[in-house]
Structure formats: C-alpha cells, structure tokens
Design a protein around this motif. Structure first.
Motif, PDB file in Angstrom:
ATOM      1  N   LEU A  64       0.798  -1.117   0.068  1.00  0.00           N
ATOM      2  CA  LEU A  64       0.203   0.478   0.619  1.00  0.00           C
ATOM      3  C   LEU A  64       1.157   1.079   0.076  1.00  0.00           C
ATOM      4  O   LEU A  64       0.296   2.558  -0.637  1.00  0.00           O
ATOM      5  CB  LEU A  64      -1.301  -0.208   1.191  1.00  0.00           C
ATOM      6  N   GLY A  65       1.675   1.460   0.464  1.00  0.00           N
ATOM      7  CA  GLY A  65       2.848   3.006   0.892  1.00  0.00           C
ATOM      8  C   GLY A  65       4.163   2.522  -0.472  1.00  0.00           C
ATOM      9  O   GLY A  65       4.845   2.514   0.542  1.00  0.00           O
ATOM     10  N   LEU A  66       3.104   2.787  -1.847  1.00  0.00           N
ATOM     11  CA  LEU A  66       4.112   2.802  -2.273  1.00  0.00           C
ATOM     12  C   LEU A  66       4.865   4.497  -2.967  1.00  0.00           C
ATOM     13  O   LEU A  66       4.035   5.180  -2.233  1.00  0.00           O
ATOM     14  CB  LEU A  66       3.110   2.973  -3.717  1.00  0.00           C
ATOM     15  N   PRO A  67       5.042   5.193  -3.442  1.00  0.00           N
ATOM     16  CA  PRO A  67       5.960   6.784  -2.985  1.00  0.00           C
ATOM     17  C   PRO A  67       5.096   7.835  -4.457  1.00  0.00           C
ATOM     18  O   PRO A  67       4.937   8.417  -3.703  1.00  0.00           O
ATOM     19  CB  PRO A  67       8.218   6.602  -3.919  1.00  0.00           C
ATOM     20  N   ASP A  68       4.468   6.929  -5.277  1.00  0.00           N
ATOM     21  CA  ASP A  68       3.991   8.500  -5.754  1.00  0.00           C
ATOM     22  C   ASP A  68       2.161   7.736  -5.531  1.00  0.00           C
ATOM     23  O   ASP A  68       1.443   9.014  -5.940  1.00  0.00           O
ATOM     24  CB  ASP A  68       4.494   8.274  -7.156  1.00  0.00           C
ATOM     25  N   MET A  69       1.896   6.491  -5.098  1.00  0.00           N
ATOM     26  CA  MET A  69       0.475   7.047  -4.891  1.00  0.00           C
ATOM     27  C   MET A  69       0.313   5.851  -3.761  1.00  0.00           C
ATOM     28  O   MET A  69       0.786   4.846  -3.830  1.00  0.00           O
ATOM     29  CB  MET A  69       0.179   6.215  -6.785  1.00  0.00           C
ATOM     30  N   ASP A  70      -0.572   5.653  -3.267  1.00  0.00           N
ATOM     31  CA  ASP A  70      -1.138   5.114  -2.262  1.00  0.00           C
ATOM     32  C   ASP A  70      -1.884   3.345  -2.803  1.00  0.00           C
ATOM     33  O   ASP A  70      -2.914   3.271  -3.944  1.00  0.00           O
ATOM     34  CB  ASP A  70      -2.929   5.838  -1.317  1.00  0.00           C
TER      35      ASP A  70
END
Length: 232
Positions: A55-61
């Motif tokens: 869930l914790g991606l750098p550019d998008m939830d």
C-alpha cells in the motif's frame, strides 16, 4: 504446463527480493513494479493471475490502485503491507482487495494465501464459460437452483438469512469479506450496520455446518474485519 503469472508491486528492495526468491522456488512467472504508475501499466499489459500489492508506494496509495484495477478486472489482489490496523484492512478489502497479509509475514503463510488466490482465479475463469448451478467445498455442497445446502450428503435446514450468508461466502471462497460487504449483500442497500446481529446469524450458521464451531473448518473469522470461506 503454463505456470501462473504474478505481478508484484513493492518498492522495498528487501521485501521484493524475498518475494522474488519465494516465487522462484515455486517456479512461478512474475514481474515487479516499484511505483503506482508502473503498476497500473503492468496491470493492463502483463495479464497477471494474481497481484501482490504494497500500500505504501512512493507516488500513489495502494488503495487507489485497487480501486482503479477493480474498474476493469476481477484479478485477485493480495495486499502485503506494514499497516496493521483493522481500519486499514477494512479499507483495502472494501476497495476490492481479496486478502490482506501484514508484514512481517512467514513464507509458508504467503504461499498458502497465494495458492488460495490462484485457485479462486482459476475457478472464476472456468465459471465464466458457463453458469454456475452447484458449489462444492469439501463435504459442503450448495444447489443454487434448488436453493438447498448439504453437508455429508444430508440437507442442512437453513433459514433464508443463513442461506444468503452461506452463498455470499461460498461465491467468494478464499476472499476475506468485510462486515459491511456481507451486510449489504445479504440485507441490501437499505441495511443498517448491525454487526452484532451479523455475528449472531454467523454463529447459528456455524453450528449447522461446522463439526466444531469453536474450531471452524469452513468459516474463518478475521477479528475486527469480517469472514472468509476457507477452501477445503
């Protein structure tokens, strides 16, 4: 034999390497993505059988990715996240995720959840070819046409609500269903979020289909989240 294709969406190199090594041991095909933008492109082009999603991606939830993918695909999505709160799990599952695994996780559990998702994917593919009239899971059977359920070849006498609960769980075997999802499916859009009543109905259903309701073989409770029909 064609091996299943797994799309892994994860930006942590250590977790990515762990998952890659695990998939290599099972000879699965896989592709990895580190960002939400890459993930959405790959979700369209790679045609995966299962998606593993952080869930914790750098550019998008990751929740946004789930919602976007669900706009056009039913591919099973397993969330693998460090977020361990019930609200996070419920939000992901309500958005359309099929399962939720909290980091850190065991390899054995990861592979077990993946196998369940793959079986579900294969079942949906086969069911899309013809209408489903019967369901079988271990000794549990449902005749959707007759509206009857059987255990060990003996009919189970269910109330209308119990039968609806059973069929909702059965049609989503292997998938964690949130309390709100079940309430909407069983009682309709006019439902009231009466989780205590749902628990009562689930308890009576368990007494009728489980040999030992305190140690269920079919209906698994996910505390604070919902329920899952276990594939036997």
């Amino acid at each position: 034999m064609i091996k299943p294709k797994i799309l892994v969406i994860e930006d942590d190199p250590a977790i990515t390497n762990l998952i890659r090594t695990t998939l290599d041991t099972q000879a699965y095909q896989y592709h990895t993505a580190k960002t939400g933008a890459e993930a959405l492109l790959d979700a369209v082009s790679y045609n995966a059988d299962v998606i593993i999603l952080d869930l914790g991606l750098p550019d998008m939830d990751g929740i946004e990715i789930i919602r976007k993918v669900r706009g056009w695909s039913k591919v099973p999505i397993i969330v693998v996240s460090a977020r361990s709160e019930d609200l996070d799990k419920v939000e992901a599952l309500d958005a359309g995720a099929d399962d939720y695994l909290t980091k850190p996780f065991s390899i054995e559990e990861f592979l077990a959840r993946l196998r369940v998702a793959l079986r579900r994917s294969q079942t949906e593919d086969s069911n899309s070819q013809a209408p489903v009239t019967h369901y079988q899971n271990g000794d549990l059977k449902i005749d959707y046409v007759a509206g009857c359920a059987y255990l060990n070849e003996e009919e189970i006498h269910l109330t209308p609500i119990e039968y609806k609960l059973l069929t909702v769980l059965a049609k989503n075997t292997g998938k964690v269903l949130t309390h709100n999802y079940i309430l909407k499916e069983v009682w309709g859009s006019s439902f009231e979020a009466d989780i205590p009543s749902l628990r009562v109905f689930m308890a009576t259903l368990r007494k009728k289909i489980e040999e030992n309701p305190s140690d269920p073989a079919y209906i698994q409770t996910h505390i604070g989240v919902g329920y899952r029909m276990i594939k036997r």
